[in-house]
Design a protein around this motif. Structure first.
Motif, PDB file in Angstrom:
ATOM      1  N   LEU A 131     -41.788   1.565   2.290  1.00  0.00           N
ATOM      2  CA  LEU A 131     -40.394   1.995   2.195  1.00  0.00           C
ATOM      3  C   LEU A 131     -40.214   2.770   0.900  1.00  0.00           C
ATOM      4  O   LEU A 131     -40.391   2.230  -0.193  1.00  0.00           O
ATOM      5  CB  LEU A 131     -39.448   0.787   2.239  1.00  0.00           C
ATOM      6  N   TYR A 132     -39.883   4.046   1.078  1.00  0.00           N
ATOM      7  CA  TYR A 132     -39.638   4.916  -0.077  1.00  0.00           C
ATOM      8  C   TYR A 132     -38.148   4.898  -0.397  1.00  0.00           C
ATOM      9  O   TYR A 132     -37.301   5.111   0.492  1.00  0.00           O
ATOM     10  CB  TYR A 132     -40.101   6.329   0.248  1.00  0.00           C
ATOM     11  N   VAL A 133     -37.812   4.622  -1.654  1.00  0.00           N
ATOM     12  CA  VAL A 133     -36.417   4.578  -2.090  1.00  0.00           C
ATOM     13  C   VAL A 133     -36.281   5.418  -3.350  1.00  0.00           C
ATOM     14  O   VAL A 133     -37.096   5.326  -4.268  1.00  0.00           O
ATOM     15  CB  VAL A 133     -35.950   3.135  -2.371  1.00  0.00           C
ATOM     16  N   MET A 134     -35.240   6.230  -3.366  1.00  0.00           N
ATOM     17  CA  MET A 134     -34.936   7.019  -4.554  1.00  0.00           C
ATOM     18  C   MET A 134     -33.495   6.731  -4.969  1.00  0.00           C
ATOM     19  O   MET A 134     -32.559   6.937  -4.182  1.00  0.00           O
ATOM     20  CB  MET A 134     -35.102   8.519  -4.283  1.00  0.00           C
ATOM     21  N   LEU A 135     -33.334   6.196  -6.190  1.00  0.00           N
ATOM     22  CA  LEU A 135     -31.997   5.950  -6.728  1.00  0.00           C
ATOM     23  C   LEU A 135     -31.485   7.240  -7.352  1.00  0.00           C
ATOM     24  O   LEU A 135     -32.040   7.744  -8.326  1.00  0.00           O
ATOM     25  CB  LEU A 135     -32.052   4.831  -7.774  1.00  0.00           C
ATOM     26  N   ARG A 136     -30.400   7.768  -6.751  1.00  0.00           N
ATOM     27  CA  ARG A 136     -29.883   9.054  -7.222  1.00  0.00           C
ATOM     28  C   ARG A 136     -28.773   8.887  -8.261  1.00  0.00           C
ATOM     29  O   ARG A 136     -28.689   9.687  -9.193  1.00  0.00           O
ATOM     30  CB  ARG A 136     -29.372   9.870  -6.040  1.00  0.00           C
ATOM     31  N   GLY A 151     -23.477   5.374 -18.807  1.00  0.00           N
ATOM     32  CA  GLY A 151     -23.462   5.726 -17.397  1.00  0.00           C
ATOM     33  C   GLY A 151     -24.603   6.624 -16.969  1.00  0.00           C
ATOM     34  O   GLY A 151     -24.542   7.240 -15.899  1.00  0.00           O
ATOM     35  N   VAL A 152     -25.643   6.705 -17.778  1.00  0.00           N
ATOM     36  CA  VAL A 152     -26.825   7.499 -17.449  1.00  0.00           C
ATOM     37  C   VAL A 152     -28.050   6.641 -17.729  1.00  0.00           C
ATOM     38  O   VAL A 152     -27.954   5.610 -18.418  1.00  0.00           O
ATOM     39  CB  VAL A 152     -26.890   8.803 -18.282  1.00  0.00           C
ATOM     40  N   PRO A 153     -29.213   7.032 -17.185  1.00  0.00           N
ATOM     41  CA  PRO A 153     -30.416   6.248 -17.491  1.00  0.00           C
ATOM     42  C   PRO A 153     -30.685   6.203 -18.987  1.00  0.00           C
ATOM     43  O   PRO A 153     -30.358   7.141 -19.729  1.00  0.00           O
ATOM     44  CB  PRO A 153     -31.516   7.001 -16.758  1.00  0.00           C
ATOM     45  N   LYS A 154     -31.277   5.091 -19.406  1.00  0.00           N
ATOM     46  CA  LYS A 154     -31.629   4.981 -20.813  1.00  0.00           C
ATOM     47  C   LYS A 154     -32.618   6.058 -21.205  1.00  0.00           C
ATOM     48  O   LYS A 154     -32.516   6.661 -22.278  1.00  0.00           O
ATOM     49  CB  LYS A 154     -32.214   3.599 -21.089  1.00  0.00           C
ATOM     50  N   ASP A 155     -33.571   6.270 -20.313  1.00  0.00           N
ATOM     51  CA  ASP A 155     -34.504   7.370 -20.497  1.00  0.00           C
ATOM     52  C   ASP A 155     -33.962   8.547 -19.699  1.00  0.00           C
ATOM     53  O   ASP A 155     -34.055   8.585 -18.477  1.00  0.00           O
ATOM     54  CB  ASP A 155     -35.891   6.981 -20.014  1.00  0.00           C
ATOM     55  N   ILE A 156     -33.366   9.503 -20.405  1.00  0.00           N
ATOM     56  CA  ILE A 156     -32.684  10.590 -19.703  1.00  0.00           C
ATOM     57  C   ILE A 156     -33.643  11.420 -18.871  1.00  0.00           C
ATOM     58  O   ILE A 156     -33.241  12.080 -17.900  1.00  0.00           O
ATOM     59  CB  ILE A 156     -31.937  11.487 -20.720  1.00  0.00           C
ATOM     60  N   ASP A 157     -34.928  11.363 -19.190  1.00  0.00           N
ATOM     61  CA  ASP A 157     -35.907  12.104 -18.393  1.00  0.00           C
ATOM     62  C   ASP A 157     -36.048  11.520 -16.992  1.00  0.00           C
ATOM     63  O   ASP A 157     -36.589  12.191 -16.095  1.00  0.00           O
ATOM     64  CB  ASP A 157     -37.273  12.090 -19.088  1.00  0.00           C
ATOM     65  N   MET A 158     -35.606  10.298 -16.833  1.00  0.00           N
ATOM     66  CA  MET A 158     -35.704   9.647 -15.527  1.00  0.00           C
ATOM     67  C   MET A 158     -34.532   9.985 -14.606  1.00  0.00           C
ATOM     68  O   MET A 158     -34.467   9.486 -13.476  1.00  0.00           O
ATOM     69  CB  MET A 158     -35.798   8.129 -15.692  1.00  0.00           C
ATOM     70  N   LEU A 159     -33.606  10.792 -15.068  1.00  0.00           N
ATOM     71  CA  LEU A 159     -32.458  11.162 -14.232  1.00  0.00           C
ATOM     72  C   LEU A 159     -32.959  11.849 -12.957  1.00  0.00           C
ATOM     73  O   LEU A 159     -33.752  12.782 -13.014  1.00  0.00           O
ATOM     74  CB  LEU A 159     -31.528  12.092 -15.017  1.00  0.00           C
ATOM     75  N   ASN A 160     -32.477  11.364 -11.818  1.00  0.00           N
ATOM     76  CA  ASN A 160     -32.904  11.860 -10.492  1.00  0.00           C
ATOM     77  C   ASN A 160     -34.403  11.697 -10.268  1.00  0.00           C
ATOM     78  O   ASN A 160     -35.011  12.433  -9.506  1.00  0.00           O
ATOM     79  CB  ASN A 160     -32.525  13.334 -10.297  1.00  0.00           C
ATOM     80  N   ASN A 161     -34.970  10.724 -10.970  1.00  0.00           N
ATOM     81  CA  ASN A 161     -36.418  10.521 -10.825  1.00  0.00           C
ATOM     82  C   ASN A 161     -36.769   9.056 -10.681  1.00  0.00           C
ATOM     83  O   ASN A 161     -37.906   8.666 -10.937  1.00  0.00           O
ATOM     84  CB  ASN A 161     -37.143  11.122 -12.032  1.00  0.00           C
ATOM     85  N   PHE A 162     -35.779   8.241 -10.297  1.00  0.00           N
ATOM     86  CA  PHE A 162     -36.054   6.827 -10.052  1.00  0.00           C
ATOM     87  C   PHE A 162     -36.584   6.690  -8.626  1.00  0.00           C
ATOM     88  O   PHE A 162     -35.830   6.580  -7.669  1.00  0.00           O
ATOM     89  CB  PHE A 162     -34.791   5.986 -10.255  1.00  0.00           C
ATOM     90  N   ARG A 163     -37.882   6.693  -8.508  1.00  0.00           N
ATOM     91  CA  ARG A 163     -38.534   6.617  -7.195  1.00  0.00           C
ATOM     92  C   ARG A 163     -39.414   5.384  -7.164  1.00  0.00           C
ATOM     93  O   ARG A 163     -40.130   5.088  -8.117  1.00  0.00           O
ATOM     94  CB  ARG A 163     -39.401   7.849  -6.934  1.00  0.00           C
ATOM     95  N   VAL A 164     -39.377   4.709  -6.043  1.00  0.00           N
ATOM     96  CA  VAL A 164     -40.210   3.526  -5.880  1.00  0.00           C
ATOM     97  C   VAL A 164     -40.683   3.473  -4.430  1.00  0.00           C
ATOM     98  O   VAL A 164     -39.967   3.869  -3.512  1.00  0.00           O
ATOM     99  CB  VAL A 164     -39.436   2.243  -6.252  1.00  0.00           C
ATOM    100  N   VAL A 165     -41.890   2.994  -4.248  1.00  0.00           N
ATOM    101  CA  VAL A 165     -42.448   2.769  -2.914  1.00  0.00           C
ATOM    102  C   VAL A 165     -42.716   1.280  -2.770  1.00  0.00           C
ATOM    103  O   VAL A 165     -43.553   0.722  -3.496  1.00  0.00           O
ATOM    104  CB  VAL A 165     -43.743   3.575  -2.697  1.00  0.00           C
ATOM    105  N   PHE A 166     -41.961   0.633  -1.885  1.00  0.00           N
ATOM    106  CA  PHE A 166     -42.226  -0.764  -1.560  1.00  0.00           C
ATOM    107  C   PHE A 166     -43.369  -0.779  -0.548  1.00  0.00           C
ATOM    108  O   PHE A 166     -43.208  -0.359   0.604  1.00  0.00           O
ATOM    109  CB  PHE A 166     -40.974  -1.429  -0.984  1.00  0.00           C
ATOM    110  N   THR A 167     -44.492  -1.275  -0.990  1.00  0.00           N
ATOM    111  CA  THR A 167     -45.710  -1.144  -0.187  1.00  0.00           C
ATOM    112  C   THR A 167     -46.145  -2.488   0.380  1.00  0.00           C
ATOM    113  O   THR A 167     -45.480  -3.512   0.196  1.00  0.00           O
ATOM    114  CB  THR A 167     -46.822  -0.527  -1.042  1.00  0.00           C
ATOM    115  N   ASP A 168     -47.273  -2.460   1.082  1.00  0.00           N
ATOM    116  CA  ASP A 168     -47.898  -3.644   1.690  1.00  0.00           C
ATOM    117  C   ASP A 168     -47.088  -4.219   2.848  1.00  0.00           C
ATOM    118  O   ASP A 168     -47.349  -5.340   3.291  1.00  0.00           O
ATOM    119  CB  ASP A 168     -48.134  -4.757   0.645  1.00  0.00           C
ATOM    120  N   LEU A 169     -46.104  -3.489   3.346  1.00  0.00           N
ATOM    121  CA  LEU A 169     -45.309  -3.996   4.465  1.00  0.00           C
ATOM    122  C   LEU A 169     -46.097  -3.843   5.755  1.00  0.00           C
ATOM    123  O   LEU A 169     -46.815  -2.862   5.951  1.00  0.00           O
ATOM    124  CB  LEU A 169     -43.981  -3.233   4.567  1.00  0.00           C
ATOM    125  N   GLY A 170     -45.943  -4.822   6.653  1.00  0.00           N
ATOM    126  CA  GLY A 170     -46.709  -4.807   7.890  1.00  0.00           C
ATOM    127  C   GLY A 170     -45.884  -5.216   9.099  1.00  0.00           C
ATOM    128  O   GLY A 170     -44.650  -5.220   9.062  1.00  0.00           O
TER     129      GLY A 170
END
Length: 1937
Positions: free
Chosen positions: A217-222, A259-278
């Motif tokens: 499951l690919y999730v991107m926090l915008r 109201g912004v990410p602590k690491d401003i470079d991560m803006l629009n770049n919070f991506r995560v892949v929930f893996t190992d799902l079956g």
């Protein structure tokens, strides 16, 4: 000057974007969407042709065409233009064009699938537009192609189009590049996929896509929209609401207070892949994506600006959750670009995070006030590595990976995990000395046995940095906090795990920073991560012991002192070890590791208590003492590939520690084989390493080797199990990459051989059976070990290894010789799994020798033992690499084919045999197998004949019928064609078992045919020749050819494949055609002398069946389908036809043996709509004619001199074939032209003459048959009747009695279907007249299937007569029935002397006589219909017909019926003959008016008093002459000057007849003078009054009202004085004296009748009507006075004092001299002399004359006009008996009285008195005379219009037709006469009378709505099943010779 130049090759293709209609020479019509090929161009114009019609070239504007990029391929003179668009786009274009045409038809048919197809079309258009942008990646395009092709295939199935076969990439399969077997299997797979998609609703699991076993499951926090005011942590996780737990680790996002990410470079770049799902996760019921927001700051957010507040406190803030269940289950899709808003719910004061999660998940709506998170989600199939490689645009470098809290379904080698997930659940803490509950914060760290904290081993999950210490959330003043926080402890596998533990310390968190610094931990707890026996902490919830910490001695940073006396073992009940404790007295008070000597959990405490006898223990150690009032619950979950909870697994993993301990080693190995698979697969690689190390290094080989081997087999069997099949790649990867034991092969071979050699000695074969099932991986280990050894030792020991391996294989072969029962299972397993070792063994062993060993292996199996398994083994060997070697095939193939043939000949295991052969043929098609000619030869010689005989032996018809019936029963309707190919049942119901069997049989048949086609396809010309020469005798060859031709004919006649398998069927046809060519040559060479007639006959029939089969009829296909077939296979019909033509002309003198049997089949061939085919084959018929004509007569020197057999057969077959849809006008003309040309100049002369005559007959027959075929599809049955009559005429003319009878039956059946009983009876009369009253046996053509037991003429004719009498009775044609009864009675009386039957028929005849006098019989109306204009069919154009109306059908009803049948026709408003502009117009014009029949009186009625009830029948039946009248001059309304134009028409046959209409063959027009009209009117009125008086005298019960109305209408006319309008006729001098005398006589007669009527009225009238009667008497006296005074006519007995006058004899019957005509011309009309002159003398009306024409002045309106009402009337009847009157010696019949308000009905409907059953009431008050219109008479008066004949005549007189016609003189319509009619029997007809009442019931009183009351009572509807009949088609002219 316009210069044309050739188009550039890139611009040779275009698409029309506008419609273009040519308006000049050489222009080409274009429709939007047409594909155009461009040849030349100018500045503004293109020249080319469309794809639909390549033959027609023309020019068209450039601006109307969108040019498309294309490529040109030139092959010789052939130039092929192809679009450069992707193949999928081109397919979409073709599909859209084809679907659009079908969709339009569905729309017209109002199909329920219209909207579904429309949506599919719109979706395809959308996909096509997207594909043309070419912006998709390869992976995205692959996914789009999958979706598009699925949609296309589903749509094709819905529209019942051809099944599209595709390759693995979704592209359309090219059959020329694939084997026959593969094409067949692709068809099966495609049909199965469509079935699955169409039945998705049947089960939820089928609705999900076929994902791999794992997905992500690919999730991107915008964005996160929320006002917090402090920093926050966002924890993202997947939550199972049913289990109430998180299933994956956290993804951490750090959010700042701005109201912004602590690491401003991560803006629009919070991506995560929930893996190992079956698959387990896919089946979870409710899954949510949960976001936990944790505020990090001060305790109370209201004090955020207070600098004295303690900072960094983690406090719960809120939760957001989104239901992703459907996304996980595959029921819903989400794209990565779609943004979803997830509402946020904030925590309330004191609310636990766990509670708010449950609250948000269970809430329907959340009052989020605009606060929430924006995310994008997408499910990514595959494992993590695959996703990172294929989804690189999503899973960018740096994308976080959140692992599942658990193992994936497949643990690949190298996937090392060592994670422990710890969840803080709940706790209870005493407030102690504080006044309020504590703000408890936990600090967690991992320490070793010395108390040293491990650095960077703790994390939230992913997305954040590793920590050494974890701090929990703080709940304000809460003594029972519920944290439910999970974090991960990740410890490297290199770290020593023994002694590691998690330490948890508790401290109170003060709000004030200064106070908080003084707070020290008030308690602690710990939990060890490893038990004393080396196993890890259990996965469960632990209740920890909480210990208070003495404050002075606690130092969190102190160095911990090592204590060697600490034993962290679990309780002795678990490990069996003693528990050691040290008291406090022996240790220093400040020892920081003192807590390690205390129990960590309540479970450990209980064990310690038991060990100390159950007494109370002092739980104090150093500064730590147990707190009884504090508790803590945590849960742990271990995800490690290195740590285990199992002691035995741990013992094997630490094999080196127990290697010398044989007992422990044996115990561990034995326990291993009892373990479940979950733990084994987790440690698969390490376990295998341990087993091989033990195998090679143990000291006790005798004991341990077998155990190790058994353990190895157990693990292999476990991996082979279905439950763990996903671990097979793991085992394969281990063998190839990790396995390193080069010496293992020797021991494995020895052990396995020992097991096999002792197979027959052992009674228990469980381990051997398991080992045999694991042969694949045992040999993989053996081979890999040998390869490693060879690599290390440079190939040494090869020979010895091969000897050992061969010995092992020999032992396995020897095992197959056993015939004992206890070895069956082992032998079956060997057969099943031996093929899996072949590919590996080939890498280290000689392939040829291995082939011999495999042949020996199969041959060793007993003949009747394990037959099916043996065939499966052969099938599997064929699919190995061994079969790809030509040398190996040379060894394997003969043996395999021998086994297969033997079974097929005995019809045993057919499915397995066919599968073997299909795999052989599939393998031989491959390009990597070397030369295969010898293999095809072997197959051909060994099995081809057997395959052909197997196909012959299959009962395909019964299987197919049963299958289809079963499918229809299951699906409730006819299934799609491809559905019948599905092998598996639709569901698991036991009721479907027979269905599954039938489908399985169908699959075997299909596969067997595919094998036969594959063999023939792969046979070269040399193979064919060799095979033909291989037969030892000619008889054997003959037998083979008969068999193969029979198979071919059966296959093309009843295809084994579904009709939508186009590619498979066309491939089969191409192979059959190729084979037929070879066999045709063989037949000609081998069987011409001596001549084998049956073989030649079979060839012709087979070839013609092939040529005429439906899949080859290209004209029935769409353009794209036709083009595809021709491009790939050409037109196989043409090639076959040329082959047939060649074979026919090779027959020589043997042709006569096939005449006339081949006439029908050859006709079938020539009727195919292909011009070249027809040109080549039509001459065969002339050759047949010539052959028969020149045939010598036996025992004579003469020739036969005719070709009757060819002629008869040709006419018979043409009738059948053309009616069945074959043939067209082009065929008709081409046959005429070709045969006429061949007949010219032929010798002898007789052949030429007979030939030309026959060709003309064929032309005429084809003309009629084509018209009939066109009309037979018409819904109007009357049109079909016309065409049948047309064919009846033709067959009668050419004396084809059998065809004549055939169409008589068709016509009769058609009439009966419409309830036209009269017409059906007349039709059967024609059939009966073909029979004689003799006992002669019936000819075959005369037999009747309805009367199968009638064998003689007399039997059949008698039965037909009874049937006809029944139909005549139903049609109320009793007179015709009586005639037949007379004929039957004469036979019974004078011929067969059957008095019993005579009695019955006489009684039946008496009943019919009673019906004439007692039953009501509505009289039909007749109508003239003119069809003008060229818009009508040819047999209607510019012709006039007379139609017989249906029951109670009047002009308005008939007109409406005709307009429904011809909705495009315009109704003409006048009776004028249409001009040339109308006759030649392309439109349709109808001219309809009512006509009156002219009675043709029977000779025996002449001069006799006849009852009106008898004459009524002849007035409207058996009539052939019809008439109508209209005013000649519209300008004058003076009745003394008003002339009428009367038109008399004659039809081809009398009506009724075999149809209800006939064309008019002649017309004559005469003029009628005004005085003649007056005389006719007076005669008519007198006749009506006479009949009324007779009725009232005979029936005293009749109501008086009708008589009152009739009498008052004469004596007191309301308009213009009634009879006074005739004054001029009485006194005028310009009129003929005879006419005036006749008028005076009629006047005296009318006065006498009125007086008698008034006398009856006086006696019968009630008291209430006496004033009205007195008024009528007064008006009568005034009328008599006026007649005497003004007309000079003496009237006797004006008053009513004396007796009533007697009626004259001549008043009881209608007058016969009513028709008067002026001079006029009569063309082609044969009438009685009395009808051709004006009648001057008065005739006695009491007797019938030879000719009694109907009065023509009978209608108010002769042309129907829509805007005006139609005059109808109410009629009734009541049966009367005959009465003998004293003053009138004659018979009186019942007559009919017809009433309407002042307007009387048609004269031909004789006035019959009716009894009114309801009170007469006026519909509206009568108007004053001054307001009445002159055009409509008031009720019950005789006269009507001013100066109009209407004032004197009845309302239906045609004299008053106000149609504006101005036609003078007479006209002759002889030009419209048809050819002379055939001498058919007299044809009569009657209307459809279906409402026949029982004789016992009183007759109903029919009612007709009058024109006055039309608004109140609308016209009755026209019956839907009684459509108007068309006229008989015109005779056809011969074409010019």
């Amino acid at each position: 000057m316009t210069v044309w130049k050739k188009t550039d090759h890139r611009a040779k293709l275009g698409v029309a974007v506008y419609n273009f209609k040519p308006n000049g020479q050489h222009q080409l019509q274009l429709d939007v969407g047409d594909t155009v090929y461009i040849l030349e161009e100018t500045t503004d114009w293109f020249r080319g042709y469309t794809a639909n019609n390549k033959a027609q070239k023309g020019i068209f504007p450039r601006s109307y065409v969108q040019v498309k990029e294309a490529t040109v391929h030139i092959s010789g003179s052939l130039e092929t233009v192809k679009s450069t668009e992707p193949a999928l786009v081109q397919e979409l274009t073709e599909v859209l064009r084809e679907w659009h045409v079908i969709w339009k038809q569905l729309f017209m048919d109002k199909s329920p699938d219209v909207e579904k197809v429309k949506k599919m079309i719109l979706d395809l258009i959308d996909w096509r537009s997207k594909l043309l942008t070419r912006k998709y990646t390869v992976d995205e395009q692959r996914g789009i192609q999958q979706q598009v092709t699925n949609l296309i295939d589903s749509g094709n199935a819905l529209l019942r189009l051809d099944l599209v076969v595709r390759d693995d990439h979704g592209n359309v399969l090219d059959p020329t590049k694939h084997s026959t077997i593969e094409i067949y299997r692709r068809h099966v797979d495609a049909a199965e996929q469509i079935r699955k998609r169409s039945s998705m609703h049947e089960s939820e699991s089928e609705t999900r896509p076929s994902w791999p076993s794992s997905f992500n499951l690919y999730v991107m926090l915008r964005n996160f929209v929320c006002k917090i005011g402090e920093d926050a942590d966002i924890l993202m996780n997947i939550f199972d609401s049913k289990e109430g737990r998180f299933i994956s680790e956290n993804y951490l996002v750090r959010w700042s207070k701005h109201g912004v990410p602590k690491d401003i470079d991560m803006l629009n770049n919070f991506r995560v892949v929930f893996t190992d799902l079956g698959s387990r996760d896919r089946n979870r019921e409710k899954v949510f994506l949960v976001f936990q927001i944790i505020r990090i700051g001060v305790m109370d957010p209201r004090n955020v600006d207070n600098k004295k507040q303690t900072q960094g406190i983690r406090r719960p803030f809120g939760v957001a959750a989104m239901d992703i269940s459907e996304l996980m289950q595959g029921l819903k899709e989400s794209k990565e670009d779609d943004q979803t808003f997830i509402p946020f719910q904030q925590c309330s004061q004191g609310e636990f995070m766990d509670n708010i999660i449950k609250k948000v998940i269970g809430a329907r709506e959340i009052n989020h006030k605009g606060q929430g998170l924006w995310v994008s989600l997408k499910v990514l199939p595959g494992d993590l590595k695959q996703v990172q490689e294929e989804q690189i645009h999503l899973v960018l470098p740096g994308t976080a990976v959140a692992r599942k809290m658990g193992f994936p379904e497949v643990i690949m080698p190298g996937d090392v995990r060592n994670d422990i997930y710890l969840t803080l659940r709940t706790g209870e803490f005493n407030r102690g000395s504080k006044t309020t509950d504590k703000n408890v914060e936990m600090e967690i760290c991992v320490c070793d046995h010395m108390g040293k904290v491990l650095q960077d081993v703790i994390s939230f999950g992913c997305g954040g940095d590793m920590m050494s210490e974890y701090k929990s959330m703080v709940y304000y003043h809460e003594d029972k906090p519920k944290w439910f926080e999970t974090f991960k402890i990740a410890i490297s596998t290199e770290v020593e795990f023994k002694g590691l533990h998690v330490r948890l310390t508790f401290r109170h968190k003060a709000s004030n920073e200064a106070k908080d610094k003084s707070e020290k931990p008030f308690a602690m707890a710990y939990v060890p991560l490893m038990n004393g026996d080396g196993t890890t902490i259990e996965d469960k919830t632990h209740e920890l012991m909480v210990y208070k910490v003495s404050k002075p001695h606690y130092s969190p940073t102190a160095q911990w002192v090592k204590s060697r006396d600490v034993d962290l073992s679990p309780p002795s009940s678990v490990t069996g070890k003693p528990l050691k404790l040290l008291g406090v007295e022996g240790k220093k008070h400040d020892d920081p590791t003192a807590y390690l000597r205390l129990p960590s959990t309540k479970q450990m405490l209980e064990v310690m208590t038991q060990q100390h006898g159950g007494g109370k223990m002092n739980l104090t150690s150093g500064q730590y003492s147990h707190s009884n009032r504090d508790t803590l619950w945590i849960s742990t979950f271990v995800c490690s590939t290195k740590l285990t909870h199992n002691v035995d697994l741990l013992g094997l993993l630490k094999w080196h520690e127990v290697l010398t301990d044989t007992k422990a080693l044996t115990r561990h190995l034995q326990h291993l084989m009892k373990e479940e698979g979950e733990e084994i697969v987790k440690f698969l690689q390490d376990l295998l390493d341990s087993l091989f190390n033990i195998l090679l290094q143990n000291n006790n080989s005798e004991l341990c080797d077998d155990l190790v081997f058994d353990a190895l087999v157990y693990i292999i069997a476990l991996i082979s199990d279905r439950k763990y099949h996903q671990f097979r790649p793991v085992l394969d990867a281990y063998i190839q990459t990790t396995f390193s034991f080069s010496m293992a092969y020797n021991k494995l071979i020895v052990i396995l051989k020992d097991y096999v050699d002792k197979a027959d000695e052992r009674r228990e074969h469980e381990m051997l059976l398991r080992a045999v099932k694991s042969l694949e991986y045992i040999f993989k280990f053996i081979i890999r070990s040998r390869v490693l050894f060879a690599m290390i030792n440079e190939g040494r020991g090869k020979q010895q290894f091969e000897i050992s391996l061969k010995a092992l294989l020999k032992s396995i072969n020897a095992m197959m010789l056993y015939k004992t029962e206890h070895t069956v299972l082992v032998q079956g397993a060997a057969l099943k799994y031996i093929s899996f070792i072949i590919n590996d063994v080939m890498t280290v062993f000689d392939a040829a020798e291995l082939s011999h060993l495999m042949v020996e292996f199969i041959g060793n199996v007993a003949k009747d033992r394990l037959i099916k398994t043996k065939m499966m083994c052969i099938d599997q060997i064929i699919q190995t690499d061994l079969f790809k070697h030509p040398g190996c095939r040379h060894v394997l193939l003969p043996a395999m084919l021998a086994h297969t043939r033997e079974l097929m000949e005995s019809r045993d295991e057919m499915e397995s045999c066919v599968n073997v052969l299909s795999h052989i043929m599939s393998q031989l098609w491959g390009h990597d197998i070397g030369p295969s000619e010898a293999d095809v030869t072997a197959i051909m010689n060994i099995t081809l004949r057997t395959i052909i005989q197997s196909v012959i032996g299959m009962d395909r018809s019964s299987t197919l019928v049963k299958t289809n019936r079963r499918l229809e029963k299951i699906f409730g309707h006819q299934p799609p064609p491809s559905m019948s190919t599905i092998r598996a049942p639709i569901n698991r119901s036991t009721a479907l078992e027979p269905f599954t069997y039938l489908l399985g049989q169908r699959m075997i048949e299909e596969n067997c045919v595919a094998v036969m086609i594959a063999v023939l396809r792969q046979m070269s010309e040399t193979h064919y020749q060799n095979y033909i020469h291989s037969f030892p005798t000619t008889f054997d060859l003959l037998d083979f050819l008969m068999e193969i031709l029979m198979v071919f004919r059966d296959l093309v006649g009843r295809s084994v494949y579904p009709t939508d398998w186009l590619e498979m069927i066309m491939l089969q046809n191409s192979v059959i055609l190729r084979a037929l060519r070879f066999f045709a040559t063989t037949i000609h060479e081998k069987f011409s002398n001596p001549f084998e007639q049956q073989l030649w006959n079979n060839f012709f029939h087979c070839a013609i069946s092939f040529l005429t089969q439906e899949p080859l009829q290209l004209d029935n296909f769409s353009h794209s389908k036709r083009t595809k077939i021709i491009t790939r296979y050409k037109d196989m019909r043409r090639e076959t036809a040329f082959e047939i033509r060649g074979m026919w002309f090779k027959l020589g003198p043997n042709k006569i043996k096939f005449i006339p049997e081949l006439v029908g089949p050859f006709l079938e061939m020539t009727l195919i709509p292909e011009v070249e085919l027809r040109r080549a084959t039509i001459p065969i018929f002339f050759d047949m004619m010539q052959c028969e004509f020149m045939q010598p007569v036996p025992n004579s020197t003469r020739i036969q001199g005719n070709f009757h057999e060819v002629e008869n057969e040709m006419i018979t077959q043409l009738d059948v074939l053309v009616e069945g849809g074959r043939g067209d006008e082009q065929y008709r003309d081409l046959m005429f032209e070709t045969l006429m040309h061949l007949c010219d100049g032929k010798e002898p002369e007789g052949l030429q003459q007979q030939g030309k005559y026959f060709v003309e007959v064929v032309w005429k027959l084809l003309e009629r048959l084509l018209v009939y075929r066109h009309i037979i599809q018409d819904e109007v049955k009357e049109h079909r009747m016309s065409c049948i009559v047309n064919l009846l005429d033709f067959y009668h003319d050419i004396n084809r009695q059998e065809m004549y009878i055939r169409y008589l039956h068709k016509l009769a059946d058609l009439h009966l279907g419409c309830d036209n009983y009269t017409e059906a009876a007349y039709t059967l009369m024609l059939y009966a007249k073909l029979l004689q009253w003799t006992d002669e046996p019936l000819a075959p053509m005369l037999h009747n299937s309805k009367y199968p037991d009638a064998y003689t003429h007399r039997d059949l004719k008698e039965r037909l007569f009874f049937e006809i009498i029944n139909y005549f009775e139903k049609g109320k044609m009793w007179e015709k029935g009586i005639e037949l009864c007379d004929e039957l009675a004469a036979q019974y009386k004078e011929e067969v002397f059957d008095y019993s039957s005579l009695s019955k028929i006489m009684k039946r005849q008496a009943e019919l006589y009673d019906c004439i006098l007692k039953q009501m019989r509505p009289e039909p109306e007749y109508f003239r219909v003119g069809y003008f204009g060229l818009g009508f069919p040819s047999f209607l154009q510019n012709k006039v017909f007379i139609y017989r109306g249906k029951e109670y059908e009047r002009l308005a009803d008939f007109n409406g019926r005709m307009q429904i049948l011809h909705p495009n026709a315009a109704l003409m408003k006048t009776l004028d003959h249409p001009g040339e502009d109308i006759l030649s117009s392309d439109k349709q014009f109808l001219q309809i008016n009512a006509v009156s029949p002219v009675m043709q009186l029977k000779p025996h009625f002449e001069g006799k008093p006849i009852s009106e009830q008898i004459l009524k029948y002849y007035r409207v039946n058996e009539v052939q002459v019809f008439t109508y009248s209209r005013r000649s001059d519209e300008g004058s309304n003076d009745v003394t000057k008003m002339w009428l134009e009367r038109t008399n028409m004659t039809t081809t046959y009398p009506l009724p007849g075999i149809v209800g209409w006939y064309p008019v063959i002649s017309t004559e027009t005469v003029s009628v003078s005004p005085i003649e009209t007056a005389i006719e009117t007076m005669e008519d009125k007198n006749k009506r009054i006479t009949m009324e008086i007779e009725q009232y005298r005979l029936n005293q019960t009749l109501r008086i009202d009708p008589l009152s109305m009739s009498l008052n209408g004469v004596v007191d006319p309301a308009v213009q004085g009634g009879i006074s309008m005739y004054k001029e006729f009485y006194i005028g001098t310009e009129y003929e004296h005879e006419d005036q005398e006749r008028l005076r006589t009629l006047t005296i007669e009318q006065v006498t009748l009125l007086r008698d009527g008034l006398m009856i009225h006086k006696h019968r009238a009630p008291e209430s009507l006496m004033p009205f009667h007195s008024h009528m008497e007064q008006r009568f006296c005034q009328m008599c006075t006026m007649i005497e005074q003004e007309y000079g006519i003496k009237v006797a007995d004006k008053g009513f004092l004396g007796t009533s006058a007697t009626l004259r004899r001549n008043q009881s019957l209608p007058s016969t001299g009513s028709n008067r005509r002026s001079d006029g011309s009569i063309s082609s009309l044969s009438m009685a002399p009395a009808d051709l002159k004006r009648i001057k003398t008065m005739r006695n009306p009491g007797y019938a004359s030879s000719t009694t024409p109907r009065n023509s002045t009978v209608r108010t309106q002769s042309v129907f006009v829509k805007e005006k009402g139609v005059s109808t009337s109410l009629q009734g009847s009541k049966s009367q008996s005959k009465v003998s009157l004293s003053h009138l010696k004659k018979r009186v019949s019942q007559v009919t009285e017809q009433l309407s308000g002042g307007m009387e009905s048609s004269q031909r409907n004789s006035t019959e008195l009716i009894e009114l059953n309801e009170q007469l009431t006026t519909r509206r008050p009568p108007r004053p005379d001054s307001e009445r219109r002159g055009s409509r008479p008031p009720s019950y008066q005789m006269g009507s219009k001013t100066n109009s004949i209407n004032s004197l005549a009845s309302s239906e007189s045609t004299v008053t037709s106000n149609t504006g016609n101005r036609l003078s003189g007479s006209s002759d319509s002889g030009s419209m006469m048809e050819e002379a009619a055939p001498p058919l029997p007299e044809k009569q007809n009657n209307a459809d009378y279906t409402n026949v009442s029982s004789p016992s019931d009183p007759p109903p009183v029919p009612r007709r709505p009058s024109s006055v009351s039309q608004r109140q009572k609308p016209l009755p509807p026209v019956p839907s099943d009684d459509a108007p009949p068309p006229p008989v088609p015109r005779k056809l002219n011969f074409p010019p010779s």
